[in-house]
Design a protein around this motif. Structure first.
Motif, PDB file in Angstrom:
ATOM      1  N   ASP A  72      27.747  24.250  31.785  1.00  0.00           N
ATOM      2  CA  ASP A  72      28.198  23.435  32.916  1.00  0.00           C
ATOM      3  C   ASP A  72      29.214  24.209  33.751  1.00  0.00           C
ATOM      4  O   ASP A  72      29.798  25.193  33.306  1.00  0.00           O
ATOM      5  N   LYS A  73      29.425  23.737  34.983  1.00  0.00           N
ATOM      6  CA  LYS A  73      30.252  24.495  35.920  1.00  0.00           C
ATOM      7  C   LYS A  73      31.711  24.594  35.493  1.00  0.00           C
ATOM      8  O   LYS A  73      32.365  25.599  35.772  1.00  0.00           O
ATOM      9  N   VAL A  74      32.227  23.606  34.779  1.00  0.00           N
ATOM     10  CA  VAL A  74      33.616  23.677  34.307  1.00  0.00           C
ATOM     11  C   VAL A  74      33.750  24.782  33.256  1.00  0.00           C
ATOM     12  O   VAL A  74      34.694  25.579  33.289  1.00  0.00           O
ATOM     13  N   THR A  75      32.800  24.855  32.325  1.00  0.00           N
ATOM     14  CA  THR A  75      32.826  25.894  31.292  1.00  0.00           C
ATOM     15  C   THR A  75      32.706  27.277  31.925  1.00  0.00           C
ATOM     16  O   THR A  75      33.443  28.203  31.555  1.00  0.00           O
ATOM     17  N   VAL A  76      31.807  27.422  32.897  1.00  0.00           N
ATOM     18  CA  VAL A  76      31.640  28.702  33.589  1.00  0.00           C
ATOM     19  C   VAL A  76      32.919  29.064  34.329  1.00  0.00           C
ATOM     20  O   VAL A  76      33.387  30.208  34.267  1.00  0.00           O
ATOM     21  N   SER A  77      33.501  28.097  35.013  1.00  0.00           N
ATOM     22  CA  SER A  77      34.721  28.352  35.774  1.00  0.00           C
ATOM     23  C   SER A  77      35.861  28.809  34.865  1.00  0.00           C
ATOM     24  O   SER A  77      36.556  29.792  35.160  1.00  0.00           O
ATOM     25  N   ARG A  78      36.051  28.113  33.749  1.00  0.00           N
ATOM     26  CA  ARG A  78      37.124  28.487  32.820  1.00  0.00           C
ATOM     27  C   ARG A  78      36.884  29.885  32.240  1.00  0.00           C
ATOM     28  O   ARG A  78      37.815  30.674  32.108  1.00  0.00           O
ATOM     29  N   ALA A  79      35.646  30.168  31.884  1.00  0.00           N
ATOM     30  CA  ALA A  79      35.321  31.489  31.340  1.00  0.00           C
ATOM     31  C   ALA A  79      35.548  32.572  32.392  1.00  0.00           C
ATOM     32  O   ALA A  79      36.114  33.630  32.092  1.00  0.00           O
ATOM     33  N   ALA A  80      35.139  32.307  33.628  1.00  0.00           N
ATOM     34  CA  ALA A  80      35.316  33.282  34.708  1.00  0.00           C
ATOM     35  C   ALA A  80      36.795  33.543  34.971  1.00  0.00           C
ATOM     36  O   ALA A  80      37.207  34.696  35.161  1.00  0.00           O
ATOM     37  N   ILE A  81      37.593  32.494  34.965  1.00  0.00           N
ATOM     38  CA  ILE A  81      39.036  32.654  35.179  1.00  0.00           C
ATOM     39  C   ILE A  81      39.648  33.481  34.051  1.00  0.00           C
ATOM     40  O   ILE A  81      40.435  34.411  34.302  1.00  0.00           O
ATOM     41  N   ALA A  82      39.284  33.170  32.811  1.00  0.00           N
ATOM     42  CA  ALA A  82      39.824  33.917  31.667  1.00  0.00           C
ATOM     43  C   ALA A  82      39.447  35.394  31.764  1.00  0.00           C
ATOM     44  O   ALA A  82      40.285  36.272  31.504  1.00  0.00           O
ATOM     45  N   LEU A  83      38.207  35.675  32.133  1.00  0.00           N
ATOM     46  CA  LEU A  83      37.765  37.061  32.243  1.00  0.00           C
ATOM     47  C   LEU A  83      38.464  37.777  33.397  1.00  0.00           C
ATOM     48  O   LEU A  83      38.839  38.950  33.278  1.00  0.00           O
ATOM     49  N   ALA A  84      38.656  37.078  34.511  1.00  0.00           N
ATOM     50  CA  ALA A  84      39.353  37.677  35.657  1.00  0.00           C
ATOM     51  C   ALA A  84      40.811  37.967  35.302  1.00  0.00           C
ATOM     52  O   ALA A  84      41.343  39.028  35.657  1.00  0.00           O
ATOM     53  N   GLU A  85      41.447  37.047  34.587  1.00  0.00           N
ATOM     54  CA  GLU A  85      42.841  37.249  34.195  1.00  0.00           C
ATOM     55  C   GLU A  85      43.003  38.455  33.272  1.00  0.00           C
ATOM     56  O   GLU A  85      44.038  39.113  33.284  1.00  0.00           O
ATOM     57  N   ARG A  86      41.989  38.744  32.494  1.00  0.00           N
ATOM     58  CA  ARG A  86      42.018  39.912  31.602  1.00  0.00           C
ATOM     59  C   ARG A  86      41.544  41.190  32.297  1.00  0.00           C
ATOM     60  O   ARG A  86      41.514  42.252  31.682  1.00  0.00           O
ATOM     61  N   GLY A  87      41.158  41.072  33.558  1.00  0.00           N
ATOM     62  CA  GLY A  87      40.693  42.238  34.298  1.00  0.00           C
ATOM     63  C   GLY A  87      39.301  42.688  33.912  1.00  0.00           C
ATOM     64  O   GLY A  87      38.915  43.834  34.166  1.00  0.00           O
ATOM     65  N   LEU A  88      38.515  41.781  33.317  1.00  0.00           N
ATOM     66  CA  LEU A  88      37.173  42.137  32.866  1.00  0.00           C
ATOM     67  C   LEU A  88      36.104  41.873  33.920  1.00  0.00           C
ATOM     68  O   LEU A  88      35.013  42.434  33.853  1.00  0.00           O
ATOM     69  N   VAL A  89      36.416  40.997  34.868  1.00  0.00           N
ATOM     70  CA  VAL A  89      35.494  40.758  35.980  1.00  0.00           C
ATOM     71  C   VAL A  89      36.261  40.866  37.290  1.00  0.00           C
ATOM     72  O   VAL A  89      37.462  40.610  37.354  1.00  0.00           O
TER      73      VAL A  89
END
Length: 150
Positions: free
Chosen positions: A64-81
């Motif tokens: 779902d879009k909330v799960t994708v959004s949270r995962a994307a934010i976490a990855l961006a914060e770690r500099g992975l995306v």
């Protein structure tokens, strides 16, 4: 009237099997790489392509879009995306793996393949092919039911 016996109800058994496998995978990815399952799924999908919107990632992963959004934010914060503006839609971003994200993928992917091999040690090649074919048919049947229901 038929009675339902949960332990022999195939959708339930599939869910239990999926949860058990995901649990083992989650513990491994979290311990070794600090990744939750949704984050790993995004990394894997992005590694296979050139970049995608969160909406496309949701469709590809069935999350779902909330799960994708949270995962994307976490990855961006770690500099992975990297999140770049989407030229086709100013309300969204194109996500792609950064160099650090690609390096992480190169470490995780062999572990994922190793884990899959361990899970299927008791299956011969024909059984693995048959299971894959059956899962594909099951997914297609579920997709048809989704379409019927609109």
């Amino acid at each position: 009237m038929s009675s339902l016996h949960l332990d022999s109800f195939l959708p339930y058994r599939l869910s239990i099997a999926s949860n058990r496998v995901s649990g083992v995978v989650a513990i491994t990815y979290q311990a070794m790489f600090g990744l939750r399952i949704p984050e790993w799924r995004l990394v894997a999908v992005l590694a296979e392509g050139e970049g995608a919107t969160q909406q496309a990632l949701g469709a590809a992963t069935r999350m779902d879009k909330v799960t994708v959004s949270r995962a994307a934010i976490a990855l961006a914060e770690r500099g992975l995306v990297d999140r770049l503006p989407n030229p086709g839609d100013q309300r969204s971003h194109i996500l792609s793996l950064s160099a650090a994200g690609r390096a992480l993928y190169e470490q995780v992917a062999p572990k994922a393949i190793e884990m899959e091999a361990r899970l299927f040690e008791g299956f011969d090649a024909a059984e693995r092919r048959q299971l894959r074919a059956m899962l594909e048919r099951l997914e297609a049947a579920a997709a048809a039911l989704e379409t019927e229901r609109g």
